[in-house]
Design an enzyme around this catalytic site. Structure first.
Site: not given
Ligand code: NAD
Length: 313
Positions: A6, A9, A11-12, A153
């Site tokens: 499972l 998140g 969608s992206s 964060y």
């Molecule tokens: P992203 O914004 O594309 O993905 C985050 C996803 O979480 C989105 O699809 C969003 O809709 C979803 N989300 C937010 N709130 C939610 C909720 N209440 N219930 C269900 N889904 C929810 O960005 P990403 O970079 O793919 O992020 C994924 C993970 O990686 C996150 O936990 C982020 O903190 C972590 N991360 C990201 C980076 C970066 O630089 N992008 C770096 C290190 C860690």
């Protein structure tokens, strides 16, 4: 037997890529429940999933901030079984804390920390009973090292690190593994979403000098870091998939060998001064030389610090 995975998140970004990669596994080791808060956003995932849709990948609604939504999603799964939970859903937040409301800060914790805790609580009893399972959480290098203007964060990711590190000890007794994935900057919608929010803000409550540091020093430097050191969501997803496939996964995996030395500063000096001063100098003293220094870091580290980082095969 296929493992039920499972992912939250989806969608992206990283979640979407990871769900699709797992579903496309040549050995068909996984059945993926790819979840998202808002099913109206499922087109991109459906498209990427292609032939795996409704075969090795099914899409479900799940908001990690809602008990009802989590229960409903689990009830829709075969035997409510989750072998691998991937806590990927997360939100970012940047800016001077003076201009952020307590409510906005709490929202970050509601998703990044309590959202993941809610998921873990929901799947843990069954994993313990079966004496098997793997809990994988998308943390960040900011779960290990604080970064200027990312105060809340970083704190939410530190919280997750402390939670998982504590839980890992108990769960070893039940043969349940806990892993934290710690990417550096990743080029997803994440940065764009942050920029949009920052663009809208007038920074109420913050003094002119702080706002200037944020806008004129931090934002360009941060952008530079994303362009020089940033990984693709696909790279992070591949590294995560590798971790999911391991028989004896570790607690921590950094995915970006270029970023490892910046985190290592913390362990090199327990007083904390080395990391605080290095980040201070990178931000405020290298100013126009920032581009050069980032490239220097890239150059120095590309061969020497690979140890300890997962590199996708
Ligand atoms: P992203 O914004 O594309 O993905 C985050 C996803 O979480 C989105 O699809 C969003 O809709 C979803 N989300 C937010 N709130 C939610 C909720 N209440 N219930 C269900 N889904 C929810 O960005 P990403 O970079 O793919 O992020 C994924 C993970 O990686 C996150 O936990 C982020 O903190 C972590 N991360 C990201 C980076 C970066 O630089 N992008 C770096 C290190 C860690």
């Amino acid at each position: 037997e296929q493992k039920a995975v499972l992912v939250t998140g989806c969608s992206s970004g990283i979640g979407l890529r990871l769900a699709v990669l797992l579903a496309q596994d040549a050995k068909k080791r996984y059945h993926v429940t790819a979840t998202m808060r808002d099913l109206r956003k499922k087109d991109k995932l459906e498209q990427a999933a292609g032939y795996t849709l409704n075969k090795t990948l099914s899409i479900q609604r799940l908001d990690v901030c809602s008990d009802e939504s989590v229960a409903e999603c689990l009830n829709n799964m075969k035997d409510r079984r989750v072998d691998v939970l991937v806590n990927n859903a997360g939100v970012g937040q940047i800016g001077p804390i003076e201009s952020l409301s307590m409510q906005d800060m709490q929202k970050v914790f509601e998703t990044n920390f309590f959202g993941a805790v809610r998921m873990i609580k929901a799947v843990l009893p069954d994993m313990k009973k079966r004496k098997s399972g793997h809990i994988v959480t998308m943390s960040s290098v900011m779960g290990l090292q604080g970064i200027v203007f990312n105060d809340v964060y970083a704190a939410s990711k530190f919280a997750m690190e402390g939670f998982c590190e504590s839980l890992a000890v108990q769960l070893l007794k039940f043969n349940v593994n806990v892993s934290l994935i710690e990417p550096g900057p990743v080029n997803t919608e994440f940065e764009m979403k942050l920029m949009e929010e920052v663009g809208k803000s007038q920074f109420p409550g913050a003094d002119v000098e702080t706002v200037r540091y944020f806008k004129e020093v931090y934002l360009p430097a941060s952008h530079e870091i994303f362009t020089t050191l940033g990984q693709s969501p696909d790279t992070v997803a591949k590294a995560t998939m590798q971790v999911i496939g391991m028989r004896l996964p570790r607690l921590r995996y950094q995915t970006n060998p270029l970023y490892t030395p910046l985190v290592a500063l913390k362990y090199a000096d327990e007083s904390g001064s080395l990391s605080v001063r290095t980040f201070y100098n990178l931000l405020f003293n290298f100013g126009p030389l920032f581009h050069l220094s980032m490239n220097l870091i890239k150059c120095i580290t590309c061969n020497c610090f690979r140890r300890g980082a997962v590199s996708p095969s």
